[in-house]
Design a protein around this motif. Structure first.
Motif, PDB file in Angstrom:
ATOM      1  N   ALA A 185      20.195 -20.702 -49.866  1.00  0.00           N
ATOM      2  CA  ALA A 185      19.626 -19.865 -48.654  1.00  0.00           C
ATOM      3  C   ALA A 185      18.876 -18.655 -49.239  1.00  0.00           C
ATOM      4  O   ALA A 185      19.054 -17.620 -50.030  1.00  0.00           O
ATOM      5  N   GLY A 186      17.592 -18.428 -48.397  1.00  0.00           N
ATOM      6  CA  GLY A 186      16.412 -17.535 -49.046  1.00  0.00           C
ATOM      7  C   GLY A 186      17.484 -15.674 -48.529  1.00  0.00           C
ATOM      8  O   GLY A 186      16.682 -15.112 -48.245  1.00  0.00           O
ATOM      9  N   VAL A 187      18.518 -15.912 -48.489  1.00  0.00           N
ATOM     10  CA  VAL A 187      19.072 -14.704 -47.831  1.00  0.00           C
ATOM     11  C   VAL A 187      19.562 -13.623 -49.054  1.00  0.00           C
ATOM     12  O   VAL A 187      20.877 -13.458 -49.813  1.00  0.00           O
ATOM     13  N   TYR A 188      19.723 -12.797 -49.331  1.00  0.00           N
ATOM     14  CA  TYR A 188      20.132 -11.457 -50.493  1.00  0.00           C
ATOM     15  C   TYR A 188      20.629 -10.402 -49.612  1.00  0.00           C
ATOM     16  O   TYR A 188      20.490 -10.232 -48.447  1.00  0.00           O
ATOM     17  N   GLU A 189      21.803  -9.475 -50.692  1.00  0.00           N
ATOM     18  CA  GLU A 189      22.304  -8.635 -49.933  1.00  0.00           C
ATOM     19  C   GLU A 189      21.981  -7.581 -50.815  1.00  0.00           C
ATOM     20  O   GLU A 189      22.608  -7.872 -51.617  1.00  0.00           O
ATOM     21  N   PHE A 244      22.259  -2.125 -61.466  1.00  0.00           N
ATOM     22  CA  PHE A 244      22.162  -0.644 -60.364  1.00  0.00           C
ATOM     23  C   PHE A 244      23.461   0.073 -60.412  1.00  0.00           C
ATOM     24  O   PHE A 244      24.857  -0.465 -60.236  1.00  0.00           O
ATOM     25  N   GLU A 245      23.357   1.036 -60.869  1.00  0.00           N
ATOM     26  CA  GLU A 245      24.129   2.145 -60.522  1.00  0.00           C
ATOM     27  C   GLU A 245      24.794   2.651 -58.966  1.00  0.00           C
ATOM     28  O   GLU A 245      26.105   2.861 -58.891  1.00  0.00           O
ATOM     29  N   THR A 246      24.306   2.315 -58.262  1.00  0.00           N
ATOM     30  CA  THR A 246      24.523   2.890 -56.572  1.00  0.00           C
ATOM     31  C   THR A 246      24.543   1.915 -55.818  1.00  0.00           C
ATOM     32  O   THR A 246      25.229   2.078 -54.444  1.00  0.00           O
ATOM     33  N   LEU A 247      23.755   0.525 -55.916  1.00  0.00           N
ATOM     34  CA  LEU A 247      24.280  -0.617 -55.386  1.00  0.00           C
ATOM     35  C   LEU A 247      24.219  -1.642 -55.859  1.00  0.00           C
ATOM     36  O   LEU A 247      24.589  -1.874 -56.827  1.00  0.00           O
ATOM     37  N   ALA A 248      24.855  -2.634 -55.060  1.00  0.00           N
ATOM     38  CA  ALA A 248      24.756  -4.134 -55.899  1.00  0.00           C
ATOM     39  C   ALA A 248      24.467  -5.298 -55.038  1.00  0.00           C
ATOM     40  O   ALA A 248      24.098  -5.086 -53.416  1.00  0.00           O
ATOM     41  N   VAL A 249      23.374  -5.633 -55.057  1.00  0.00           N
ATOM     42  CA  VAL A 249      22.269  -7.086 -54.661  1.00  0.00           C
ATOM     43  C   VAL A 249      22.530  -8.081 -55.747  1.00  0.00           C
ATOM     44  O   VAL A 249      22.355  -8.548 -56.628  1.00  0.00           O
ATOM     45  N   THR A 250      22.984  -9.049 -54.511  1.00  0.00           N
ATOM     46  CA  THR A 250      23.318 -10.177 -54.761  1.00  0.00           C
ATOM     47  C   THR A 250      22.609 -10.939 -53.584  1.00  0.00           C
ATOM     48  O   THR A 250      22.070 -10.963 -52.716  1.00  0.00           O
ATOM     49  N   ARG A 251      22.686 -12.392 -53.611  1.00  0.00           N
ATOM     50  CA  ARG A 251      22.207 -13.587 -53.501  1.00  0.00           C
ATOM     51  C   ARG A 251      23.678 -14.433 -52.859  1.00  0.00           C
ATOM     52  O   ARG A 251      23.746 -15.588 -53.756  1.00  0.00           O
ATOM     53  N   PRO A 252      24.253 -14.225 -51.863  1.00  0.00           N
ATOM     54  CA  PRO A 252      25.571 -15.364 -51.655  1.00  0.00           C
ATOM     55  C   PRO A 252      25.036 -16.082 -52.066  1.00  0.00           C
ATOM     56  O   PRO A 252      26.203 -17.303 -52.669  1.00  0.00           O
ATOM     57  N   ASP A 253      24.575 -17.222 -51.326  1.00  0.00           N
ATOM     58  CA  ASP A 253      24.698 -18.503 -51.290  1.00  0.00           C
ATOM     59  C   ASP A 253      22.836 -19.205 -51.792  1.00  0.00           C
ATOM     60  O   ASP A 253      22.091 -18.542 -51.395  1.00  0.00           O
ATOM     61  N   PRO A 254      23.002 -20.361 -53.188  1.00  0.00           N
ATOM     62  CA  PRO A 254      22.089 -20.220 -53.871  1.00  0.00           C
ATOM     63  C   PRO A 254      21.211 -21.318 -53.337  1.00  0.00           C
ATOM     64  O   PRO A 254      19.315 -20.996 -53.704  1.00  0.00           O
ATOM     65  N   VAL A 289      17.249 -10.021 -45.644  1.00  0.00           N
ATOM     66  CA  VAL A 289      18.097  -9.466 -46.837  1.00  0.00           C
ATOM     67  C   VAL A 289      18.711  -8.638 -45.612  1.00  0.00           C
ATOM     68  O   VAL A 289      18.384  -8.262 -44.682  1.00  0.00           O
ATOM     69  N   VAL A 290      20.115  -8.374 -46.405  1.00  0.00           N
ATOM     70  CA  VAL A 290      21.045  -7.671 -45.014  1.00  0.00           C
ATOM     71  C   VAL A 290      22.026  -6.093 -46.096  1.00  0.00           C
ATOM     72  O   VAL A 290      21.796  -6.283 -47.307  1.00  0.00           O
ATOM     73  N   LEU A 291      21.569  -5.559 -45.104  1.00  0.00           N
ATOM     74  CA  LEU A 291      21.841  -4.192 -45.736  1.00  0.00           C
ATOM     75  C   LEU A 291      23.271  -3.909 -45.789  1.00  0.00           C
ATOM     76  O   LEU A 291      23.592  -3.707 -43.911  1.00  0.00           O
ATOM     77  N   SER A 292      24.172  -3.610 -46.752  1.00  0.00           N
ATOM     78  CA  SER A 292      25.540  -3.533 -45.890  1.00  0.00           C
ATOM     79  C   SER A 292      25.963  -2.493 -46.779  1.00  0.00           C
ATOM     80  O   SER A 292      25.457  -2.144 -47.497  1.00  0.00           O
ATOM     81  N   ALA A 293      27.986  -2.129 -46.927  1.00  0.00           N
ATOM     82  CA  ALA A 293      28.052  -1.444 -47.928  1.00  0.00           C
ATOM     83  C   ALA A 293      29.393  -2.164 -48.157  1.00  0.00           C
ATOM     84  O   ALA A 293      30.362  -2.375 -47.094  1.00  0.00           O
ATOM     85  N   ALA A 294      30.119  -1.227 -49.294  1.00  0.00           N
ATOM     86  CA  ALA A 294      30.950  -1.437 -49.594  1.00  0.00           C
ATOM     87  C   ALA A 294      32.373  -0.740 -49.436  1.00  0.00           C
ATOM     88  O   ALA A 294      31.769   0.628 -49.253  1.00  0.00           O
ATOM     89  N   GLY A 295      33.421  -0.797 -49.154  1.00  0.00           N
ATOM     90  CA  GLY A 295      34.759   0.539 -48.981  1.00  0.00           C
ATOM     91  C   GLY A 295      34.867   0.450 -47.187  1.00  0.00           C
ATOM     92  O   GLY A 295      34.463  -0.609 -46.747  1.00  0.00           O
ATOM     93  N   PRO A 296      35.621   0.803 -47.218  1.00  0.00           N
ATOM     94  CA  PRO A 296      36.145   1.090 -45.907  1.00  0.00           C
ATOM     95  C   PRO A 296      34.997   1.829 -44.849  1.00  0.00           C
ATOM     96  O   PRO A 296      35.110   1.849 -43.437  1.00  0.00           O
TER      97      PRO A 296
END
Length: 296
Positions: free
Chosen positions: A34-38, A22-32, A74-81
């Motif tokens: 667990a069923g949680v995606y960020e 994605f150009e504006t998002l980063a979509v990951t599965r931090p813990d393979p 799903v966790v919706l977060s943001a990069a940077g300050p």
């Protein structure tokens, strides 16, 4: 066995599309395990301002996660300050300016182009709400305008102690139009929503908690990330059918009378209470063990 293969194939296909980038998002599965995606807003240099690309990518990501069998939360977060500076205004990425320019010379054409642009942006944020998997917002730093409208579409909202929230649209001589005026009164009450929307004042994390905009405040960004991950993992370990059903009934009941909401949940449970997950939950309770729920 065939069902497991189908679920595995669906997961692999969805995850491959998620990894496609994605150009504006980063979509990951931090813990393979667990069923949680960020889903992370990923334009830190622009304070994660919402560009046309972001409005296109948010619904795509949510749709993919909705149909990914291994995604349970799903966790919706943001990069940077900062979490989000709102809609990108005044530059080449300004979606409203682009729509207005498309109708230059004809005020009616321009008005219709702006209306379509607003409806498209509304739909992008509504996609967060429509995702059947619960979405937990993790807010830090500044959350401005459209950023508040993003988190209002989430199911659970948490923040760090440094977070601030402000609806700035009234100070820009416009009306907030991406869902804040529709969702916030149901979250914080009409009086608090009117206070925020009409004054454009900034509120702190603790005031946001007092009015119910967020449910939990963490002392730092690190504690926020860990705390939200724990919340999402706890949700992901429950029966997916029960979790998705609970979200669906909550949203339905929000917009109808109590009687209509009761009828809806009765109809829902008429089918879902025969699930294998319910039988497993009862067995696990009686056997004093952790339940093992079915895959999607």
């Amino acid at each position: 066995m065939a069902g497991d293969r189908d679920a595995s194939d669906a997961t692999a296909a969805a995850e491959a599309e998620l990894r496609a980038g994605f150009e504006t998002l980063a979509v990951t599965r931090p813990d393979p395990s667990a069923g949680v995606y960020e889903v992370r807003l990923n334009r830190p240099a622009q304070r994660n301002a919402l560009s046309p690309a972001a409005f296109a990518e948010i619904p795509r990501a949510m749709s993919l996660l909705d149909r990914t069998p291994t995604a349970r939360a799903v966790v919706l977060s943001a990069a940077g300050p900062h979490f989000c500076a709102g809609i990108e205004l005044g530059g080449p990425g300004d979606p409203l300016a682009a729509a207005s320019a498309a109708g230059a010379g004809d005020t009616v054409v321009a008005a219709e182009a702006l209306r379509r642009a607003v409806l498209d942006m509304q739909g992008a944020l509504t996609a967060i709400e429509r995702c059947r998997k619960p979405v937990v917002a993790a807010v830090h730093g500044a959350c401005v305008g459209g950023g508040v409208e993003v988190v209002a579409a989430c199911d659970i909202r948490c923040c760090s102690r440094d977070a601030t929230f402000v609806l700035k649209e009234v100070d820009m001589a416009i009306v907030a139009d991406l869902g804040a005026l529709q969702r916030l009164p149901r979250i914080v009450g009409y009086g608090n929503a009117a206070d925020l929307a009409l004054t454009g004042r900034k509120i702190t994390a603790m005031e946001a908690k007092e009015m119910g905009l967020v449910t939990r405040v963490f002392d730092s960004k690190e504690e926020l990330d860990a705390g939200v991950a724990k919340i999402a993992k706890e949700i992901a370990e429950k029966s997916a059918w029960a979790v998705m059903g609970t979200k669906a009934v909550l949203l339905r009941s929000r917009d109808v009378t109590v009687e209509q909401g009761l009828e809806h949940v009765a109809t829902w449970n008429a089918g879902m209470m025969r699930s294998n997950d319910l039988k497993e939950a009862i067995r696990a309770f009686l056997e004093k063990r952790k339940p093992v729920f079915s895959k999607l």
